[in-house]
Design an enzyme around this catalytic site. Structure first.
Site, PDB file in Angstrom:
ATOM      1  N   HIS A 106      27.933  48.931  70.741  1.00 14.50           N
ATOM      2  CA  HIS A 106      27.974  48.183  71.944  1.00 14.50           C
ATOM      3  C   HIS A 106      28.073  46.767  71.758  1.00 14.50           C
ATOM      4  O   HIS A 106      27.502  46.127  70.892  1.00 14.50           O
ATOM      5  CB  HIS A 106      26.526  48.351  73.040  1.00 14.50           C
ATOM      6  CG  HIS A 106      25.235  48.163  72.414  1.00 14.50           C
ATOM      7  ND1 HIS A 106      24.900  46.878  72.545  1.00 14.50           N
ATOM      8  CD2 HIS A 106      24.512  48.927  71.743  1.00 14.50           C
ATOM      9  CE1 HIS A 106      23.517  46.980  71.970  1.00 14.50           C
ATOM     10  NE2 HIS A 106      23.459  48.042  71.459  1.00 14.50           N
TER      11      HIS A 106
ATOM     12  N   GLU B 169      24.981  48.166  77.336  1.00 16.56           N
ATOM     13  CA  GLU B 169      24.256  49.344  76.822  1.00 16.56           C
ATOM     14  C   GLU B 169      22.609  48.883  76.993  1.00 16.56           C
ATOM     15  O   GLU B 169      21.977  49.734  77.450  1.00 16.56           O
ATOM     16  CB  GLU B 169      24.387  49.516  75.416  1.00 16.56           C
ATOM     17  CG  GLU B 169      23.390  50.686  74.690  1.00 16.56           C
ATOM     18  CD  GLU B 169      22.134  50.063  74.466  1.00 16.56           C
ATOM     19  OE1 GLU B 169      21.319  51.237  74.443  1.00 16.56           O
ATOM     20  OE2 GLU B 169      21.930  48.834  74.267  1.00 16.56           O
TER      21      GLU B 169
ATOM     22  N   ASP C 200      21.247  44.952  66.363  1.00 17.91           N
ATOM     23  CA  ASP C 200      21.449  45.408  67.535  1.00 17.91           C
ATOM     24  C   ASP C 200      22.617  44.822  68.669  1.00 17.91           C
ATOM     25  O   ASP C 200      22.228  43.875  69.158  1.00 17.91           O
ATOM     26  CB  ASP C 200      19.923  45.842  68.253  1.00 17.91           C
ATOM     27  CG  ASP C 200      20.295  46.471  69.611  1.00 17.91           C
ATOM     28  OD1 ASP C 200      21.352  47.358  69.769  1.00 17.91           O
ATOM     29  OD2 ASP C 200      19.434  46.169  70.328  1.00 17.91           O
TER      30      ASP C 200
ATOM     31  N   ASP D  79      27.111  44.076  74.060  1.00 19.39           N
ATOM     32  CA  ASP D  79      26.121  43.121  74.697  1.00 19.39           C
ATOM     33  C   ASP D  79      24.680  43.126  73.937  1.00 19.39           C
ATOM     34  O   ASP D  79      24.606  44.058  73.110  1.00 19.39           O
ATOM     35  CB  ASP D  79      25.968  43.877  76.050  1.00 19.39           C
ATOM     36  CG  ASP D  79      25.105  45.023  76.005  1.00 19.39           C
ATOM     37  OD1 ASP D  79      25.663  46.114  75.271  1.00 19.39           O
ATOM     38  OD2 ASP D  79      24.238  45.279  76.909  1.00 19.39           O
TER      39      ASP D  79
END
EC number: 3.-.-.-
Length: 415
Positions: free
Chosen positions: A88, A155, A121, A90
């Site tokens: 992801h 996400e 992340d 974002d």
């Protein structure tokens, strides 16, 4: 061509410099990062003379009119089955800058570790995907599987404009039941853990209405704060008491029902509030149906209202019938479990052994990933990665060597 180390540092640094905070949290979204990723994919196609690649954008627009991009890059190696890797784009906000030792949007490298918001992340998924391409075409291997690299939006706020959008609108175009799907959005320092299950996620906002009055005369009103305190504690005890089953694959092994946000509609100390909002974050092990939990909550609301005198000493009894407790479901994700003997779990476990010299360990987690949407549709999906568990934290970071190791694990699956 750049060395694998230089490529890793460049990709990570570039991605960290692009602020893609989810719009729900006040950010501008993923558009700029998606442009970078698409351009980089096309650059790889040119540099490695890749002819068997199809890049498709599945963009949508959110409720605020912000474009939310999704990219699917397919590599056809003439095989029947496909390895699919989903990352992801974002990120969450940087939070308190005072807690950072460096600029969260400028990569800092120290002792083989790269620091910056999104570094773990979920840039680790994006970077390792590109490194996999580099390895495939520089080593000129003949992969056992076709390859799909998917980069999604949203996400961090439930995937309405990301993977959920893709699955609900383009499932047959993008996915196949034979796909080996890996979501690199989890990871422990040694890389041996494979997440095959997530808890059901239920987020609730309770809206509690009493009667506002002056703080010196509580009998003239109904203190919504007191209702919220007592109701929240009673619901907490009831849910933990009933749904007390254990599933050792998770840590913690039990369901959790935690009150989080509590806010009322007053700003001065001498007013008793007449309205309060109370949020609950519930993570429920798969053996329990969230619908049953909701039914119990509705029953408890009625019992609590009928016994209000037990919870408030002084209030306007004439207004008792006007006390209101309602709720809004902010998120409901029902969890399914990936089969322990599924092809993706077996192949990933074998690759972990070959590359990392570790025996894989199957686990579950309370947090949610995009895997939930795929498992609900029947796709066996493994969530895996290597990381130091710094996601969402100040000084988020990842070891550069672990980004390379992740790509090597993917490559081992393809060989």
């Amino acid at each position: 061509m750049k060395s694998i180390l230089d490529e890793t540092i460049e990709l990570s640094s570039d991605l960290i410099s692009i602020n893609s905070v989810n719009p729900t949290f006040g950010g501008i979204g993923e558009k700029e990062k998606s442009i970078y990723i698409k351009n980089k994919l096309e650059e790889y196609n040119k540099n490695y003379s890749i002819k068997n690649c199809e890049i498709t954008e599945y963009n949508t627009v959110d409720s605020e009119g912000i474009e939310r991009p999704n990219i699917v890059s397919k590599y056809d190696f003439g095989k029947n089955d496909t390895l699919t890797i989903i990352s992801h784009m974002d990120i969450v906000p940087e939070g308190d800058l005072g807690l950072w030792n460096s600029d969260p949007f400028k990569a800092e490298i120290k002792d083989g570790i790269i620091y910056g918001r999104g570094s773990e992340d979920n840039h680790k998924g994006i970077v390792s995907s590109f490194l996999l391409l580099k390895m495939i075409f520089e080593e000129k291997i003949d992969p056992k599987y076709n390859l799909n690299l998917i980069f999604v939006a949203d996400e961090e706020d439930g995937s309405k404009y990301g993977l959920s959008y893709l699955v609900n609108n383009f499932e047959d175009e993008i996915f196949s039941s034979k796909d080996l799907i890996i979501v690199p959005d989890f990871g422990m320092p040694e890389g041996e853990f494979i997440e095959i299950a997530e808890k059901n996620i239920l987020w609730l906002k309770f809206k509690i209405t009493g009667k506002q009055c002056h703080g010196s005369v509580p009998e003239n009103g109904i203190n919504a704060d007191l209702i919220a305190f007592s109701f929240g504690k009673g619901l907490y005890d009831k849910l933990y008491g009933k749904y007390d089953g254990i599933n050792p694959i998770f840590n913690p092994a039990f369901s959790t029902f935690e009150p989080t946000i509590l806010k009322n509609n007053i700003e001065n100390i001498n007013t008793i509030p007449g309205y309060v909002e109370l949020n609950f974050d519930c993570r429920i092990i798969p053996k329990y149906d969230p619908k049953e939990v909701l039914s119990d909550i509705e029953n408890y609301i009625e019992v609590f209202k009928n016994e209000i005198e037990k919870h408030i000493l002084h209030f306007d009894i004439s207004e008792k019938e006007n006390i209101s407790i309602t709720y809004e479901i902010l998120k409901l994700e029902k969890a399914e479990e990936t089969k322990k003997d599924s092809e993706v779990v077996k192949k990933l476990g074998s690759a972990i052994k070959n590359v990392l010299n570790k025996e894989s360990v199957l686990c579950g987690m309370g947090g949610g990933t995009v895997a939930a949407f795929l498992r609900e549709k029947g796709y066996n999906t493994a969530v895996w990665g290597i990381g130091d568990e710094t996601a969402h934290q100040p000084n988020e970071h990842i070891k550069i060597e672990n980004l390379i190791k992740m790509a090597e694990v993917y490559l081992d699956i393809l060989k």
